[in-house]
Scaffold this motif. Structure first.
Motif, PDB file in Angstrom:
ATOM      1  N   VAL A  73      46.515   8.739  56.970  1.00 48.47           N
ATOM      2  CA  VAL A  73      45.263   9.486  56.873  1.00 48.47           C
ATOM      3  C   VAL A  73      45.543  10.947  57.202  1.00 48.47           C
ATOM      4  O   VAL A  73      46.366  11.253  58.066  1.00 48.47           O
ATOM      5  CB  VAL A  73      44.234   8.892  57.860  1.00 48.47           C
ATOM      6  CG1 VAL A  73      42.943   9.659  57.829  1.00 48.47           C
ATOM      7  CG2 VAL A  73      44.006   7.428  57.563  1.00 48.47           C
ATOM      8  N   LYS A  74      44.855  11.849  56.534  1.00 46.37           N
ATOM      9  CA  LYS A  74      45.046  13.272  56.797  1.00 46.37           C
ATOM     10  C   LYS A  74      44.528  13.596  58.193  1.00 46.37           C
ATOM     11  O   LYS A  74      43.429  13.198  58.570  1.00 46.37           O
ATOM     12  CB  LYS A  74      44.293  14.095  55.749  1.00 46.37           C
ATOM     13  CG  LYS A  74      44.641  15.540  55.760  1.00 46.37           C
ATOM     14  CD  LYS A  74      44.063  16.264  54.567  1.00 46.37           C
ATOM     15  CE  LYS A  74      44.471  17.724  54.631  1.00 46.37           C
ATOM     16  NZ  LYS A  74      43.950  18.466  53.513  1.00 46.37           N
ATOM     17  N   ASP A  75      45.315  14.329  58.979  1.00 44.31           N
ATOM     18  CA  ASP A  75      44.935  14.567  60.375  1.00 44.31           C
ATOM     19  C   ASP A  75      44.398  15.979  60.643  1.00 44.31           C
ATOM     20  O   ASP A  75      43.905  16.244  61.728  1.00 44.31           O
ATOM     21  CB  ASP A  75      46.101  14.279  61.316  1.00 44.31           C
ATOM     22  CG  ASP A  75      47.341  15.084  61.002  1.00 44.31           C
ATOM     23  OD1 ASP A  75      47.254  16.035  60.205  1.00 44.31           O
ATOM     24  OD2 ASP A  75      48.392  14.764  61.568  1.00 44.31           O
ATOM     25  N   TYR A  76      44.474  16.891  59.714  1.00 44.20           N
ATOM     26  CA  TYR A  76      43.923  18.248  59.834  1.00 44.20           C
ATOM     27  C   TYR A  76      44.497  19.012  61.028  1.00 44.20           C
ATOM     28  O   TYR A  76      43.801  19.810  61.644  1.00 44.20           O
ATOM     29  CB  TYR A  76      42.392  18.224  59.925  1.00 44.20           C
ATOM     30  CG  TYR A  76      41.727  17.583  58.742  1.00 44.20           C
ATOM     31  CD1 TYR A  76      41.608  18.279  57.543  1.00 44.20           C
ATOM     32  CD2 TYR A  76      41.227  16.296  58.820  1.00 44.20           C
ATOM     33  CE1 TYR A  76      41.000  17.697  56.442  1.00 44.20           C
ATOM     34  CE2 TYR A  76      40.625  15.709  57.721  1.00 44.20           C
ATOM     35  CZ  TYR A  76      40.517  16.407  56.541  1.00 44.20           C
ATOM     36  OH  TYR A  76      39.930  15.825  55.458  1.00 44.20           O
ATOM     37  N   LEU A  77      45.757  18.801  61.346  1.00 41.29           N
ATOM     38  CA  LEU A  77      46.356  19.460  62.504  1.00 41.29           C
ATOM     39  C   LEU A  77      46.501  20.971  62.286  1.00 41.29           C
ATOM     40  O   LEU A  77      46.193  21.765  63.171  1.00 41.29           O
ATOM     41  CB  LEU A  77      47.713  18.825  62.830  1.00 41.29           C
ATOM     42  CG  LEU A  77      48.365  19.269  64.124  1.00 41.29           C
ATOM     43  CD1 LEU A  77      47.519  18.841  65.308  1.00 41.29           C
ATOM     44  CD2 LEU A  77      49.751  18.691  64.245  1.00 41.29           C
ATOM     45  N   GLY A  78      46.949  21.362  61.110  1.00 42.26           N
ATOM     46  CA  GLY A  78      47.093  22.796  60.826  1.00 42.26           C
ATOM     47  C   GLY A  78      45.753  23.518  60.832  1.00 42.26           C
ATOM     48  O   GLY A  78      45.639  24.635  61.356  1.00 42.26           O
ATOM     49  N   PHE A  79      44.745  22.887  60.244  1.00 42.05           N
ATOM     50  CA  PHE A  79      43.394  23.455  60.240  1.00 42.05           C
ATOM     51  C   PHE A  79      42.884  23.595  61.668  1.00 42.05           C
ATOM     52  O   PHE A  79      42.238  24.590  62.025  1.00 42.05           O
ATOM     53  CB  PHE A  79      42.493  22.551  59.400  1.00 42.05           C
ATOM     54  CG  PHE A  79      41.136  23.103  59.067  1.00 42.05           C
ATOM     55  CD1 PHE A  79      40.868  24.464  59.107  1.00 42.05           C
ATOM     56  CD2 PHE A  79      40.114  22.251  58.701  1.00 42.05           C
ATOM     57  CE1 PHE A  79      39.615  24.959  58.787  1.00 42.05           C
ATOM     58  CE2 PHE A  79      38.854  22.737  58.381  1.00 42.05           C
ATOM     59  CZ  PHE A  79      38.603  24.096  58.424  1.00 42.05           C
ATOM     60  N   SER A  80      43.205  22.610  62.523  1.00 40.31           N
ATOM     61  CA  SER A  80      42.762  22.659  63.921  1.00 40.31           C
ATOM     62  C   SER A  80      43.410  23.811  64.675  1.00 40.31           C
ATOM     63  O   SER A  80      42.749  24.504  65.457  1.00 40.31           O
ATOM     64  CB  SER A  80      43.083  21.343  64.617  1.00 40.31           C
ATOM     65  OG  SER A  80      42.415  20.278  64.018  1.00 40.31           O
ATOM     66  N   LYS A 122      37.794  16.884  61.269  1.00 41.82           N
ATOM     67  CA  LYS A 122      37.311  17.677  60.139  1.00 41.82           C
ATOM     68  C   LYS A 122      35.945  18.296  60.450  1.00 41.82           C
ATOM     69  O   LYS A 122      35.711  19.477  60.181  1.00 41.82           O
ATOM     70  CB  LYS A 122      37.222  16.796  58.899  1.00 41.82           C
ATOM     71  CG  LYS A 122      36.793  17.524  57.661  1.00 41.82           C
ATOM     72  CD  LYS A 122      36.753  16.575  56.480  1.00 41.82           C
ATOM     73  CE  LYS A 122      36.296  17.273  55.216  1.00 41.82           C
ATOM     74  NZ  LYS A 122      36.183  16.332  54.101  1.00 41.82           N
ATOM     75  N   ILE A 123      35.052  17.496  61.043  1.00 38.22           N
ATOM     76  CA  ILE A 123      33.722  18.012  61.387  1.00 38.22           C
ATOM     77  C   ILE A 123      33.831  19.143  62.410  1.00 38.22           C
ATOM     78  O   ILE A 123      33.213  20.202  62.268  1.00 38.22           O
ATOM     79  CB  ILE A 123      32.827  16.870  61.909  1.00 38.22           C
ATOM     80  CG1 ILE A 123      32.496  15.912  60.766  1.00 38.22           C
ATOM     81  CG2 ILE A 123      31.561  17.403  62.547  1.00 38.22           C
ATOM     82  CD1 ILE A 123      31.846  14.620  61.213  1.00 38.22           C
ATOM     83  N   LEU A 124      34.637  18.921  63.454  1.00 36.92           N
ATOM     84  CA  LEU A 124      34.799  19.961  64.481  1.00 36.92           C
ATOM     85  C   LEU A 124      35.444  21.217  63.917  1.00 36.92           C
ATOM     86  O   LEU A 124      35.095  22.341  64.306  1.00 36.92           O
ATOM     87  CB  LEU A 124      35.604  19.411  65.653  1.00 36.92           C
ATOM     88  CG  LEU A 124      34.872  18.420  66.544  1.00 36.92           C
ATOM     89  CD1 LEU A 124      35.840  17.742  67.500  1.00 36.92           C
ATOM     90  CD2 LEU A 124      33.775  19.123  67.323  1.00 36.92           C
ATOM     91  N   ASN A 125      36.397  21.051  62.994  1.00 40.44           N
ATOM     92  CA  ASN A 125      37.023  22.218  62.363  1.00 40.44           C
ATOM     93  C   ASN A 125      36.015  23.002  61.529  1.00 40.44           C
ATOM     94  O   ASN A 125      36.011  24.234  61.553  1.00 40.44           O
ATOM     95  CB  ASN A 125      38.199  21.786  61.486  1.00 40.44           C
ATOM     96  CG  ASN A 125      39.437  21.523  62.289  1.00 40.44           C
ATOM     97  OD1 ASN A 125      39.718  22.217  63.250  1.00 40.44           O
ATOM     98  ND2 ASN A 125      40.186  20.513  61.904  1.00 40.44           N
ATOM     99  N   CYS A 126      35.172  22.293  60.794  1.00 33.34           N
ATOM    100  CA  CYS A 126      34.155  22.986  59.992  1.00 33.34           C
ATOM    101  C   CYS A 126      33.156  23.713  60.884  1.00 33.34           C
ATOM    102  O   CYS A 126      32.747  24.847  60.578  1.00 33.34           O
ATOM    103  CB  CYS A 126      33.446  21.985  59.076  1.00 33.34           C
ATOM    104  SG  CYS A 126      34.502  21.367  57.757  1.00 33.34           S
TER     105      CYS A 126
END
Length: 154
Positions: A73-80, A122-126
């Motif tokens: 699953v995509k973990d969005y680490l870079g976005f975080s 993802k929600i917290l990043n947005c």
């Protein structure tokens, strides 16, 4: 079976028990001292099997595995990391924590937990990105206005 009969086990001396506890390795044999080590082989297939699809014994190929593999699953680490450093620190920190937990769940193949934590990240990043846009753009506009326009009024 007669209950009055007791079995007598040979008694070991304290010295023998001490040797068994403190010397778990077998004694080194004289023949082992002068053995030559086997030749070191380079990586890859042995030359006699080069290009023939040879799998050395003891290795499991993907065709031999019985459990189906799933894409992580995509973990969005870079976005975080980006949102933490550039947008909104508090939401970015929480998003980073959720991303790390999602990555760990991927590693242990806990797909349900990984999907849940990935969605939270993802929600917290947005939210962090939105907060950053709402705060940084007006703040930079205010700075530009005060630096450029107020200096021209003098």
């Amino acid at each position: 079976m007669d209950s009055n009969v007791t079995k007598a086990f040979p008694q070991e001396s304290d010295e023998e028990r001490l040797l068994m506890v403190h010397n778990p390795l077998p004694p080194l044999h004289q023949g082992m001292l002068h053995q030559e080590s086997p030749p070191v082989q380079a990586f890859g297939n042995p030359p006699q099997y080069a290009g023939r699809g040879y799998d050395p014994p003891g290795f499991v190929t993907s065709a031999n595995t019985s459990r189906a593999q799933r894409n992580p699953v995509k973990d969005y680490l870079g976005f975080s990391v980006f949102t933490m450093l550039c947008c909104c620190l508090p939401f970015g920190i929480f998003a980073l924590i959720q991303s790390i937990i999602a990555r760990e769940a991927n590693f242990y193949q806990d797909w349900m937990r990984a999907e849940r934590k990935s969605r939270n990240a993802k929600i917290l990043n947005c939210v962090a990105l939105g907060m950053g846009i709402l705060i940084l753009i007006p703040a930079s506009g205010f700075l530009v206005y005060n630096l450029i326009i107020d200096d021209n009024d003098d």
